[in-house]
Design a protein around this motif. Structure first.
Motif, mmCIF file in Angstrom:
data_model
loop_
_atom_site.group_PDB
_atom_site.id
_atom_site.type_symbol
_atom_site.label_atom_id
_atom_site.label_comp_id
_atom_site.label_asym_id
_atom_site.label_seq_id
_atom_site.Cartn_x
_atom_site.Cartn_y
_atom_site.Cartn_z
ATOM 1 N N LYS A 98 64.609 103.153 20.241
ATOM 2 C CA LYS A 98 64.783 103.146 18.785
ATOM 3 C C LYS A 98 65.007 101.731 18.258
ATOM 4 C CE LYS A 98 66.718 107.776 18.232
ATOM 5 N NZ LYS A 98 67.929 108.550 17.900
ATOM 6 N N GLU A 99 65.593 100.880 19.076
ATOM 7 C CA GLU A 99 65.868 99.500 18.671
ATOM 8 C C GLU A 99 64.698 98.567 18.952
ATOM 9 O OE1 GLU A 99 69.741 97.989 19.668
ATOM 10 O OE2 GLU A 99 70.645 99.963 19.400
ATOM 11 N N GLY A 100 63.574 99.134 19.382
ATOM 12 C CA GLY A 100 62.370 98.340 19.549
ATOM 13 C C GLY A 100 62.181 97.695 20.907
ATOM 14 N N ILE A 101 62.979 98.084 21.868
ATOM 15 C CA ILE A 101 62.829 97.528 23.213
ATOM 16 C C ILE A 101 61.630 98.200 23.869
ATOM 17 C CG2 ILE A 101 63.913 97.416 25.497
ATOM 18 C CD1 ILE A 101 66.550 96.973 23.869
ATOM 19 N N THR A 102 60.708 97.374 24.353
ATOM 20 C CA THR A 102 59.425 97.923 24.800
ATOM 21 C C THR A 102 59.081 97.640 26.254
ATOM 22 O OG1 THR A 102 58.298 95.925 24.040
ATOM 23 C CG2 THR A 102 58.428 97.771 22.481
ATOM 24 N N ASN A 103 59.852 96.811 26.943
ATOM 25 C CA ASN A 103 59.497 96.560 28.338
ATOM 26 C C ASN A 103 60.742 96.599 29.229
ATOM 27 O OD1 ASN A 103 60.651 93.831 28.626
ATOM 28 N ND2 ASN A 103 59.008 93.197 27.238
ATOM 29 N N ARG A 104 60.511 96.649 30.534
ATOM 30 C CA ARG A 104 61.598 96.791 31.497
ATOM 31 C C ARG A 104 62.552 95.598 31.489
ATOM 32 N NH1 ARG A 104 60.439 100.990 35.269
ATOM 33 N NH2 ARG A 104 58.394 101.823 34.816
ATOM 34 N N PHE A 105 62.012 94.400 31.345
ATOM 35 C CA PHE A 105 62.874 93.216 31.313
ATOM 36 C C PHE A 105 63.865 93.326 30.154
ATOM 37 C CE2 PHE A 105 63.803 89.072 29.445
ATOM 38 C CZ PHE A 105 64.472 88.471 30.498
ATOM 39 N N GLU A 106 63.367 93.634 28.967
ATOM 40 C CA GLU A 106 64.238 93.763 27.799
ATOM 41 C C GLU A 106 65.226 94.915 27.975
ATOM 42 O OE1 GLU A 106 61.474 94.320 24.608
ATOM 43 O OE2 GLU A 106 61.192 92.175 24.294
ATOM 44 N N LEU A 107 64.755 96.023 28.557
ATOM 45 C CA LEU A 107 65.631 97.178 28.763
ATOM 46 C C LEU A 107 66.746 96.831 29.742
ATOM 47 C CD1 LEU A 107 66.370 100.107 28.205
ATOM 48 C CD2 LEU A 107 64.737 100.784 29.995
ATOM 49 N N ALA A 108 66.410 96.163 30.830
ATOM 50 C CA ALA A 108 67.430 95.762 31.802
ATOM 51 C C ALA A 108 68.468 94.856 31.137
ATOM 52 C CB ALA A 108 66.781 95.070 32.994
ATOM 53 N N GLU A 109 67.994 93.915 30.355
ATOM 54 C CA GLU A 109 68.899 93.005 29.653
ATOM 55 C C GLU A 109 69.775 93.777 28.657
ATOM 56 O OE1 GLU A 109 67.715 89.753 26.643
ATOM 57 O OE2 GLU A 109 67.733 88.783 28.621
ATOM 58 N N TYR A 110 69.184 94.694 27.921
ATOM 59 C CA TYR A 110 69.895 95.510 26.937
ATOM 60 C C TYR A 110 71.007 96.333 27.606
ATOM 61 C CZ TYR A 110 70.502 99.254 23.455
ATOM 62 O OH TYR A 110 71.015 100.161 22.562
ATOM 63 N N LEU A 111 70.696 96.882 28.788
ATOM 64 C CA LEU A 111 71.652 97.725 29.502
ATOM 65 C C LEU A 111 72.660 96.926 30.323
ATOM 66 C CD1 LEU A 111 69.158 100.457 30.760
ATOM 67 C CD2 LEU A 111 70.841 100.697 28.907
ATOM 68 N N GLY A 112 72.366 95.644 30.542
ATOM 69 C CA GLY A 112 73.255 94.827 31.356
ATOM 70 C C GLY A 112 73.130 95.088 32.842
ATOM 71 N N VAL A 113 71.905 95.406 33.283
ATOM 72 C CA VAL A 113 71.640 95.659 34.699
ATOM 73 C C VAL A 113 70.498 94.759 35.166
ATOM 74 C CG1 VAL A 113 72.433 98.056 34.559
ATOM 75 C CG2 VAL A 113 69.996 97.558 34.264
ATOM 76 N N THR A 114 70.339 94.659 36.466
ATOM 77 C CA THR A 114 69.207 93.910 36.996
ATOM 78 C C THR A 114 67.945 94.769 36.865
ATOM 79 O OG1 THR A 114 69.444 94.754 39.254
ATOM 80 C CG2 THR A 114 70.692 92.733 38.679
ATOM 81 N N GLU A 115 66.798 94.111 36.874
ATOM 82 C CA GLU A 115 65.545 94.867 36.815
ATOM 83 C C GLU A 115 65.394 95.771 38.033
ATOM 84 O OE1 GLU A 115 61.906 92.919 35.113
ATOM 85 O OE2 GLU A 115 63.187 91.146 35.296
ATOM 86 N N ASN A 116 65.852 95.312 39.175
ATOM 87 C CA ASN A 116 65.786 96.113 40.394
ATOM 88 C C ASN A 116 66.648 97.372 40.270
ATOM 89 O OD1 ASN A 116 64.885 96.459 43.144
ATOM 90 N ND2 ASN A 116 66.950 95.894 43.782
#
Length: 148
Positions: A98-116
């Motif tokens: 809903k906030e416009g996050i569209t890729n895994r890198f951004e999602l990981a950053e948004y959630l505060g987790v590593t991409e792995n």
């Protein structure tokens, strides 16, 4: 995220210590003490490790270091699954979309987790629910990741 997890540890009367741990071990839990490998410099990685070790507090018992034992392996997985559901909850995936996050890198950053960590969490959800699940009126697809 790390601070929030530390606060939860304080509430649960779990001592968290950072110390050098030999080998590839990033964290350990025993008797209400969590050790985080001091060699981990990245706060995001520390959060992921701390969440998994906190998962051991809630989901495992006894010495499970021998991962060749299937029952001990299952306990290890339960702790990881607990961590995935805490740091990558389905509602946050929907919120990120809903906030416009569209890729895994951004999602990981948004959630505060590593991409792995994110990828392992998504793999866990896919194994649990299949290719998609319905959550609060939103369909979440895990491969490829999207919310509909």
């Amino acid at each position: 995220m790390y601070e929030a997890l530390l606060n939860e540890c304080t509430r649960e009367r779990i001592i968290v210590e950072e110390k050098v741990i030999k080998g590839a071990i990033m964290g350990l839990y025993a008797n209400n003490v969590i050790w985080i490998n001091k060699r981990i410099k990245d706060q995001t990685k520390k959060s992921c490790v701390l969440a998994e070790e906190l998962g051991h507090h809630y989901t495992t018992f006894g010495d499970i270091l021998d991962q060749s034992d299937i029952q001990k392996k299952k306990q290890e997985l339960r702790a990881r699954w607990w961590a995935y559901e805490q740091l990558v909850p389905l509602n946050k995936i929907v919120q990120a979309q809903k906030e416009g996050i569209t890729n895994r890198f951004e999602l990981a950053e948004y959630l505060g987790v590593t991409e792995n960590f994110l990828q392992h969490a998504l793999d866990r959800y896919k194994a649990k629910y299949g290719i998609c699940t319905l959550f609060n009126g939103h369909r979440i697809f895990f491969a490829p990741l999207r919310v509909g």
